[in-house]
Design a protein around this motif. Sequence first.
Motif, PDB file in Angstrom:
ATOM      1  N   GLU A   1       0.844  -1.194   0.000  1.00  0.00           N
ATOM      2  CA  GLU A   1       0.000   0.000   0.000  1.00  0.00           C
ATOM      3  C   GLU A   1       0.877   1.241   0.000  1.00  0.00           C
ATOM      4  N   ALA A   2       0.346   2.321  -0.597  1.00  0.00           N
ATOM      5  CA  ALA A   2       1.095   3.566  -0.629  1.00  0.00           C
ATOM      6  C   ALA A   2       1.206   4.113   0.776  1.00  0.00           C
ATOM      7  N   GLY A   3       2.316   4.827   1.042  1.00  0.00           N
ATOM      8  CA  GLY A   3       2.532   5.398   2.361  1.00  0.00           C
ATOM      9  C   GLY A   3       1.886   6.749   2.498  1.00  0.00           C
ATOM     10  N   VAL A   4       2.258   7.462   3.561  1.00  0.00           N
ATOM     11  CA  VAL A   4       1.780   8.816   3.795  1.00  0.00           C
ATOM     12  C   VAL A   4       2.618   9.774   2.949  1.00  0.00           C
ATOM     13  N   ALA A   5       1.945  10.560   2.122  1.00  0.00           N
ATOM     14  CA  ALA A   5       2.642  11.482   1.224  1.00  0.00           C
ATOM     15  C   ALA A   5       2.617  12.891   1.807  1.00  0.00           C
ATOM     16  N   GLN A   6       3.769  13.567   1.736  1.00  0.00           N
ATOM     17  CA  GLN A   6       3.854  14.937   2.216  1.00  0.00           C
ATOM     18  C   GLN A   6       4.574  15.792   1.179  1.00  0.00           C
ATOM     19  N   SER A   7       4.170  17.058   1.104  1.00  0.00           N
ATOM     20  CA  SER A   7       4.883  18.006   0.255  1.00  0.00           C
ATOM     21  C   SER A   7       4.708  19.419   0.801  1.00  0.00           C
ATOM     22  N   PRO A   8       5.660  20.325   0.526  1.00  0.00           N
ATOM     23  CA  PRO A   8       6.945  20.020  -0.100  1.00  0.00           C
ATOM     24  C   PRO A   8       7.881  19.328   0.875  1.00  0.00           C
ATOM     25  N   ARG A   9       8.963  18.756   0.413  1.00  0.00           N
ATOM     26  CA  ARG A   9       9.930  18.126   1.304  1.00  0.00           C
ATOM     27  C   ARG A   9      10.784  19.160   2.014  1.00  0.00           C
ATOM     28  N   TYR A  10      11.058  20.253   1.320  1.00  0.00           N
ATOM     29  CA  TYR A  10      11.889  21.309   1.889  1.00  0.00           C
ATOM     30  C   TYR A  10      11.288  22.676   1.544  1.00  0.00           C
ATOM     31  N   LYS A  11      11.395  23.592   2.511  1.00  0.00           N
ATOM     32  CA  LYS A  11      10.910  24.948   2.279  1.00  0.00           C
ATOM     33  C   LYS A  11      11.760  25.908   3.087  1.00  0.00           C
ATOM     34  N   ILE A  12      12.229  26.963   2.429  1.00  0.00           N
ATOM     35  CA  ILE A  12      12.985  28.016   3.105  1.00  0.00           C
ATOM     36  C   ILE A  12      12.231  29.312   2.912  1.00  0.00           C
ATOM     37  N   ILE A  13      11.923  30.004   4.003  1.00  0.00           N
ATOM     38  CA  ILE A  13      11.189  31.263   3.924  1.00  0.00           C
ATOM     39  C   ILE A  13      11.826  32.273   4.872  1.00  0.00           C
ATOM     40  N   GLU A  14      11.473  33.536   4.671  1.00  0.00           N
ATOM     41  CA  GLU A  14      11.880  34.592   5.580  1.00  0.00           C
ATOM     42  C   GLU A  14      10.858  34.654   6.719  1.00  0.00           C
ATOM     43  N   LYS A  15      11.310  35.135   7.872  1.00  0.00           N
ATOM     44  CA  LYS A  15      10.368  35.288   8.982  1.00  0.00           C
ATOM     45  C   LYS A  15       9.269  36.269   8.572  1.00  0.00           C
ATOM     46  N   ARG A  16       8.102  36.032   9.129  1.00  0.00           N
ATOM     47  CA  ARG A  16       6.872  36.785   8.859  1.00  0.00           C
ATOM     48  C   ARG A  16       6.195  36.365   7.549  1.00  0.00           C
ATOM     49  N   GLN A  17       6.838  35.509   6.745  1.00  0.00           N
ATOM     50  CA  GLN A  17       6.149  34.987   5.569  1.00  0.00           C
ATOM     51  C   GLN A  17       5.242  33.836   5.981  1.00  0.00           C
ATOM     52  N   SER A  18       4.450  33.360   5.036  1.00  0.00           N
ATOM     53  CA  SER A  18       3.553  32.253   5.309  1.00  0.00           C
ATOM     54  C   SER A  18       3.999  31.017   4.531  1.00  0.00           C
ATOM     55  N   VAL A  19       3.558  29.850   5.005  1.00  0.00           N
ATOM     56  CA  VAL A  19       3.914  28.579   4.362  1.00  0.00           C
ATOM     57  C   VAL A  19       2.783  27.587   4.606  1.00  0.00           C
ATOM     58  N   ALA A  20       2.621  26.674   3.678  1.00  0.00           N
ATOM     59  CA  ALA A  20       1.602  25.634   3.824  1.00  0.00           C
ATOM     60  C   ALA A  20       2.195  24.281   3.486  1.00  0.00           C
ATOM     61  N   PHE A  21       1.810  23.281   4.249  1.00  0.00           N
ATOM     62  CA  PHE A  21       2.254  21.913   4.022  1.00  0.00           C
ATOM     63  C   PHE A  21       1.030  21.048   3.762  1.00  0.00           C
ATOM     64  N   TRP A  22       1.240  20.054   2.913  1.00  0.00           N
ATOM     65  CA  TRP A  22       0.138  19.184   2.504  1.00  0.00           C
ATOM     66  C   TRP A  22       0.441  17.742   2.872  1.00  0.00           C
ATOM     67  N   CYS A  23      -0.601  17.000   3.264  1.00  0.00           N
ATOM     68  CA  CYS A  23      -0.450  15.602   3.637  1.00  0.00           C
ATOM     69  C   CYS A  23      -1.590  14.771   3.052  1.00  0.00           C
ATOM     70  N   ASN A  24      -1.231  13.657   2.459  1.00  0.00           N
ATOM     71  CA  ASN A  24      -2.210  12.687   1.986  1.00  0.00           C
ATOM     72  C   ASN A  24      -1.998  11.394   2.753  1.00  0.00           C
ATOM     73  N   PRO A  25      -2.915  11.023   3.634  1.00  0.00           N
ATOM     74  CA  PRO A  25      -2.700   9.837   4.473  1.00  0.00           C
ATOM     75  C   PRO A  25      -2.923   8.546   3.701  1.00  0.00           C
ATOM     76  N   ILE A  26      -2.673   7.450   4.376  1.00  0.00           N
ATOM     77  CA  ILE A  26      -2.945   6.138   3.792  1.00  0.00           C
ATOM     78  C   ILE A  26      -4.456   5.995   3.593  1.00  0.00           C
ATOM     79  N   SER A  27      -4.831   5.454   2.461  1.00  0.00           N
ATOM     80  CA  SER A  27      -6.241   5.320   2.133  1.00  0.00           C
ATOM     81  C   SER A  27      -6.980   4.526   3.202  1.00  0.00           C
ATOM     82  N   GLY A  28      -8.098   5.079   3.673  1.00  0.00           N
ATOM     83  CA  GLY A  28      -8.899   4.377   4.666  1.00  0.00           C
ATOM     84  C   GLY A  28      -8.547   4.686   6.110  1.00  0.00           C
TER      85      GLY A  28
END
Lengths: 118, 111
Positions: A1-28
Amino acid sequence: EAGVAQSPRYKIIEKRQSVAFWCNPISGHATLYWYQQILGQGPKLLIQFQNNGVVDDSQLPKDRFSAERLKGVDSTLKIQPAKLEDSAVYLCASSLGAGGWSGANVLTFGAGSRLTVL
Amino acid sequence: TQLLEQSPQFLSIQEGENLTVYCNSSSVFSSLQWYRQEPGEGPVLLVTVVTGGEVKKLKRLTFQFGDARKDSSLHITAAQPGDTGLYLCAGSTGSARQLTFGSGTQLTVLP
């Protein structure tokens, strides 16, 4: 079965900026977790969803962090505005069930999203 | 908040040596899990112990849950370079739904 998917793997930002991370869990898997792991420390739970409802968000800094689980499947974690101390790996995990111990409560982790705040 | 303390924090040994890492708490846990985490990856579950005094073996790894269910140990026999990684213990109480992780033991096995 496919594992837990996450993106992005790496992110570099300046302080006070915003960032979002995404996760797709195992089906079910009904339960989804977001953990923050600062270098040299163990993971700390930020928020736990069961289906699309929040079970525990007591350690989520709600003034800057937010999370949602769309239709009880995928989830996004947002930080706005970011601070230097938010530099960490953000781990998503999922499990078939929740509540106490049982074989259904085995967590499977994704590889994480590494955030660096400059 | 339940706190789990792991020791030692860092351990560097030669291939073939034996080692033990410890996980201690003042809280009682209904179950305790051990994970191994490699660089750039998420933690991977090794074992779960649920009964006080329980001993589980996984090839060269031996896990023990304390009689009072407040502590646990992981013993590795004849360590190999492939055992290198961050070992994390995580405890769960009966009514809580989340795991509390320890700070980890970083193990390096030198060839």
